[in-house]
Motif scaffolding. Structure first.
Motif, PDB file in Angstrom:
ATOM      1  N   LEU A  60      27.339  39.402  17.390  1.00 13.97           N
ATOM      2  CA  LEU A  60      27.180  38.319  16.417  1.00 13.97           C
ATOM      3  C   LEU A  60      28.047  37.108  16.730  1.00 13.97           C
ATOM      4  N   TRP A  61      29.266  37.339  17.203  1.00 21.64           N
ATOM      5  CA  TRP A  61      30.222  36.221  17.271  1.00 21.64           C
ATOM      6  C   TRP A  61      30.829  35.968  18.644  1.00 21.64           C
ATOM      7  N   TYR A  62      30.650  36.874  19.594  1.00 20.32           N
ATOM      8  CA  TYR A  62      31.288  36.654  20.886  1.00 20.32           C
ATOM      9  C   TYR A  62      30.502  35.594  21.656  1.00 20.32           C
ATOM     10  N   PRO A  63      31.159  34.538  22.139  1.00 23.60           N
ATOM     11  CA  PRO A  63      30.431  33.456  22.826  1.00 23.60           C
ATOM     12  C   PRO A  63      29.854  33.902  24.161  1.00 23.60           C
ATOM     13  N   ASP A  64      28.643  33.443  24.440  1.00 27.98           N
ATOM     14  CA  ASP A  64      27.978  33.825  25.688  1.00 27.98           C
ATOM     15  C   ASP A  64      28.679  33.253  26.914  1.00 27.98           C
ATOM     16  N   ASP A  65      29.366  32.119  26.741  1.00 31.49           N
ATOM     17  CA  ASP A  65      30.014  31.469  27.892  1.00 31.49           C
ATOM     18  C   ASP A  65      31.507  31.762  27.965  1.00 31.49           C
ATOM     19  N   ALA A  66      31.965  32.836  27.320  1.00 31.84           N
ATOM     20  CA  ALA A  66      33.386  33.183  27.347  1.00 31.84           C
ATOM     21  C   ALA A  66      33.821  33.557  28.758  1.00 31.84           C
ATOM     22  N   ALA A  67      35.111  33.362  29.038  1.00 30.92           N
ATOM     23  CA  ALA A  67      35.642  33.668  30.369  1.00 30.92           C
ATOM     24  C   ALA A  67      35.522  35.155  30.689  1.00 30.92           C
ATOM     25  N   ILE A  68      35.644  35.985  29.680  1.00 31.97           N
ATOM     26  CA  ILE A  68      35.494  37.434  29.857  1.00 31.97           C
ATOM     27  C   ILE A  68      34.113  37.835  29.345  1.00 31.97           C
ATOM     28  N   ALA A  69      33.367  38.525  30.173  1.00 30.03           N
ATOM     29  CA  ALA A  69      32.008  38.924  29.793  1.00 30.03           C
ATOM     30  C   ALA A  69      32.039  39.833  28.565  1.00 30.03           C
ATOM     31  N   ARG A  70      30.949  39.788  27.808  1.00 30.93           N
ATOM     32  CA  ARG A  70      30.884  40.575  26.574  1.00 30.93           C
ATOM     33  C   ARG A  70      31.122  42.064  26.832  1.00 30.93           C
ATOM     34  N   ASN A  71      30.495  42.603  27.870  1.00 26.88           N
ATOM     35  CA  ASN A  71      30.673  44.024  28.166  1.00 26.88           C
ATOM     36  C   ASN A  71      32.122  44.355  28.499  1.00 26.88           C
ATOM     37  N   ASP A  72      32.776  43.467  29.237  1.00 26.22           N
ATOM     38  CA  ASP A  72      34.188  43.686  29.571  1.00 26.22           C
ATOM     39  C   ASP A  72      35.059  43.612  28.320  1.00 26.22           C
ATOM     40  N   ALA A  73      34.726  42.695  27.421  1.00 22.66           N
ATOM     41  CA  ALA A  73      35.480  42.588  26.168  1.00 22.66           C
ATOM     42  C   ALA A  73      35.347  43.870  25.353  1.00 22.66           C
ATOM     43  N   LEU A  74      34.173  44.488  25.395  1.00 21.96           N
ATOM     44  CA  LEU A  74      33.974  45.743  24.679  1.00 21.96           C
ATOM     45  C   LEU A  74      34.789  46.873  25.309  1.00 21.96           C
ATOM     46  N   VAL A  75      34.914  46.865  26.628  1.00 20.39           N
ATOM     47  CA  VAL A  75      35.761  47.866  27.288  1.00 20.39           C
ATOM     48  C   VAL A  75      37.206  47.709  26.820  1.00 20.39           C
TER      49      VAL A  75
END
Length: 289
Positions: A60-75
């Motif tokens: 819902l809120w994690y930006p698509d262009d963040a420096a850390i990929a969404r999957n990595d942020a979930l790890v």
């Protein structure tokens, strides 16, 4: 009470003080038992619940262009939750081993299943093995966390529990079938029948507050499988992974998936018996020190 972690002992002592005046019989007593049952279940689910919140929040809120990929942020989030569980003494070091085993067993299956197209994950990030982001293993670890915690919190005992070697054999065959059914005859219905025969006479005893209740263990397996299926629907709706039929838009995970989760419950139960061997209703509580 060694079946609780130190923090859980303090919570348990507080609960007993607050409920000291609660009646032992009647409608109010049954209401107290029901509320305590719900509280213990919620406490047992804390790892999975926090991970599910992280998955939904990332979608819902994690930006698509963040420096850390969404999957990595979930790890990173999953690791943080696991560290928190240990530092806050919500899990014992003894239980961590079975949770790690869940992680390994789940990741191996994920590598195969994504390779044959059973489901898929978004691409991106560096914390992955092949097409499998490392946070996926924590979803299996969440099941392991729930299983070992519910065992302690409800002081589970089992009447007429089958031979452990027999349960391990069936669990091994189920795990193998998750792989081989893509190439040869699918034995899931035969294995499901084997579970029913194996556990048909087994009754689970669980203590809530003042009262101990009984339930056929097969019913407990089914209820947990339904709960996991509901969580799976939330996770796929949040895009954690998708099945082929969801590629053009989210659709509910078929109810037939409950069979796979029921079979997975067998593997989960056997893994937990490595930490907590099944005990008869008259057996002493385990020593977690």
């Amino acid at each position: 009470m060694p079946r609780f972690t130190p923090l859980e002992q303090r919570i348990d002592a507080l609960a007993h003080r607050l409920l000291a005046e609660a009646p032992e019989h009647g409608a109010r007593a049954r209401l107290v038992e029901f509320l305590v049952f719900g509280a213990k279940q919620a406490w047992a689910c804390v790892f999975g619940a926090l991970l599910l919140v992280a998955i939904v929040a990332a979608r819902l809120w994690y930006p698509d262009d963040a420096a850390i990929a969404r999957n990595d942020a979930l790890v990173i989030a999953a690791l943080a939750i696991q560290v928190f569980m240990l530092v806050a003494r919500l899990e014992s070091g003894r239980e961590l081993w079975v949770i790690v085993l869940f992680h390994v067993v789940g990741t191996i299956m994920e590598l195969f299943k994504t390779d044959v197209g059973s489901w898929s994950y978004d691409e991106g990030g560096v914390l992955h093995i092949g097409a499998v982001p490392l946070f996926s293993g924590f979803m299996y670890a969440a099941v392991g966390s729930y299983m070992v915690r519910v065992y302690r919190l409800f002081d589970l005992r089992f009447a007429r529990y089958p031979r452990v070697w027999g349960t391990a054999l069936v669990a091994g065959l189920i795990y193998v079938n998750f792989f081989t059914h893509h190439f040869v005859w699918d034995a899931r219905w035969l294995l499901l029948a084997g579970i029913v025969v194996l556990y048909a006479r087994t009754i689970m005893h669980f203590r809530v507050f003042r009262s101990t209740f009984r339930m056929p263990i097969l019913l407990a397996f089914l209820l947990v499988a339904i709960f996991i299926w509901l969580a799976e629907n939330i996770a796929t709706a949040a895009g954690a992974w998708i099945y082929p039929h969801q590629e053009t838009g989210w659709e509910m995970v078929p109810v037939t998936k409950l069979v796979a989760w029921f079979l997975l419950m067998m593997i989960s139960v056997v893994l937990v018996t490595f930490v907590y061997p099944p005990r008869e209703p008259t057996a002493p509580p385990p020593d977690d020190r």
